[in-house]
Structure formats: C-alpha cells, structure tokens
Enzyme design. Sequence first.
Site, short mmCIF file in Angstrom:
data_model
loop_
_atom_site.label_atom_id
_atom_site.label_comp_id
_atom_site.label_asym_id
_atom_site.label_seq_id
_atom_site.Cartn_x
_atom_site.Cartn_y
_atom_site.Cartn_z
N HIS A 112 0.82 -1.22 0.00
CA HIS A 112 0.00 0.00 0.00
C HIS A 112 0.85 1.27 0.00
O HIS A 112 0.36 2.34 -0.34
CB HIS A 112 -0.99 0.00 1.18
CG HIS A 112 -0.39 0.19 2.53
ND1 HIS A 112 -0.22 -0.85 3.42
CD2 HIS A 112 0.09 1.30 3.16
CE1 HIS A 112 0.32 -0.38 4.53
NE2 HIS A 112 0.51 0.91 4.40
N ASP A 143 0.00 -7.59 1.12
CA ASP A 143 0.38 -6.19 1.36
C ASP A 143 1.89 -6.03 1.47
O ASP A 143 2.39 -5.28 2.31
CB ASP A 143 -0.30 -5.62 2.60
CG ASP A 143 -0.21 -4.10 2.67
OD1 ASP A 143 0.00 -3.48 1.61
OD2 ASP A 143 -0.32 -3.54 3.77
N SER A 225 4.55 2.40 7.96
CA SER A 225 4.25 1.25 7.12
C SER A 225 5.48 0.76 6.37
O SER A 225 6.17 1.55 5.71
CB SER A 225 3.17 1.58 6.09
OG SER A 225 1.89 1.40 6.62
#
Length: 275
Positions: A112, A143, A225
């Site tokens: 992402h 992901d 992230s």
Amino acid sequence: MTEQSFPAMSGSLVEPQPVTAPKFWRRTAPVLTAAALVAGLFGGVTGAVVASSDAPAASSSVAARTIANTSTPDWSAVAAQVLPSVVQVNVGNGLGSGVVLSADGRILTNNHVVASAGGQVTVKFTDGREVPATVVSTDPTSDLAVLQASGVSGLTPVKWADSGSVEVGDAVMAIGSPSGLQGTVTTGIVSALDRKVTVPGETRRSQPVSYQAIQTDASINPGNSGGALVNAAGELVGINSAIYSPAASSGEAGSVGIGFAIPSNTAKQIVDRLS
C-alpha cells in the site's frame, strides 16, 4: 473462524459482535488503517474489520523466561544496529518505510506504500543519501512489495528472526519514518499473536487485505508502514503495516498503542517468491 467487527462508537472498545462488515463505515467508527502517510489515504479509509483467533497456549517455560526477561534490553545498541537497515520510502507527496534485504539495494515495504506510486519512488538512507528506486514486484494479497534502489552497494541487510518463536510479552522496537520523521524508534511489547486483521482497500474498488498479525503496543503511526519490528537482539520479527485508531473528525489516524505487523516468517516466504 468467525469474522468480527467493531461497531460505531466514540473511542472505546466494546465486545465485537459477528456481523457482515460493510466496506465503508461512518466516520464515527474506529479505524484500522494501513500505517502509511499517503495523500488521500485516511480520507478514503473510514472503517475496518478485526477478528482474532484464540490466544496460543502458554509456554511451559514461563519461569525460565521470566528470569531471562528481568534484564532491560540495551535499546540504544539495538537502534544503532538496525537503523542502517531501515529506509524512508518516498512516493510522490506521500511516504512510508522499508527494510534492506540485500547489500545491493533490495528493499521490502508494504504494497500500500507504493500502490499509487506511478513509477516515482525514491528511498532515503540514514546517512542522508536519497536514490531512485523501482518496484520490482508486489503481492497485494499480503500487502508486501519489493523495491530495487539504484546505484547503491555495501548496505546492511536486516537480520531475520523466526517469528514462530515470538511470545506475548516479548520486548520489541518499531523503526521507521512516522510523519516523515526518519529514524524514529519506539519500544513496547508483543501484545498478542495471530491477530486476524482485515484492512479495507484504499478505494471502493480495492479488495480488503487480511493476514494473521503480531499485535504490539510500540507506537506506530502514519509513515511507519513497511518499517521494521525487531526483537531485543535487533532481529526482524515483523513488518509494521497497520494501526487501530479511533477516527478523528479530520479522518487522520494516530497511535493508541494498538499496532500490527506482518510476521517475519510470512514476509520471508513472500520475499522468496517475489525476488
């Protein structure tokens, strides 16, 4: 396993009830969102599903581990060891984090983080160098994504740990670039294992992403992230990927001590397949 969801409320957890979760919820619902700082991401992601499996059985060596864990980890030494293996990933007007896989510039991050990159990605190292990078391969279902930094050598690859040996209560450190503050480290413990996490897609057309996660109370914020979650030996136990946060009126998410990481064993399997 029955999937569960958090009903709409104002900032406090209640016992989740089995429901069929809608893709998008009202802004008063708690948010489980990918922990990336990407323009428009938090305005579009307004709800999430979290389901958990039964906690694993307690270890038979509790007494031995209690004695071993009485010593405080030398977090300054851990940070010094791991920081060169964690990079900032810049994507247009957004950013995330990544971990170094090889001396010649292979980087692991969340899918992402780079999903809307449009081919424009750079990575910034702790020594201040910033170089272009290309997206080598992605796996949206897990992901995860692998990048290749251009024209670099002699990097320090992250050391992998066996996430299967991680136990609730283990000390951990999260490393990344929350809100662009590169080289930020936070510490905490493993709060839970095998937590089933489902993060909605970034748009109504995107498919949700589900995985069994390591839960931690180490502070994780937008921009973390793809960064590292490491143990007290400086070994990678997970890839920081999502946070739970009560939704603010602005739609922005922040740490409330409930973060999630993709276990290193899962990440290693995906990396071997993508590389």
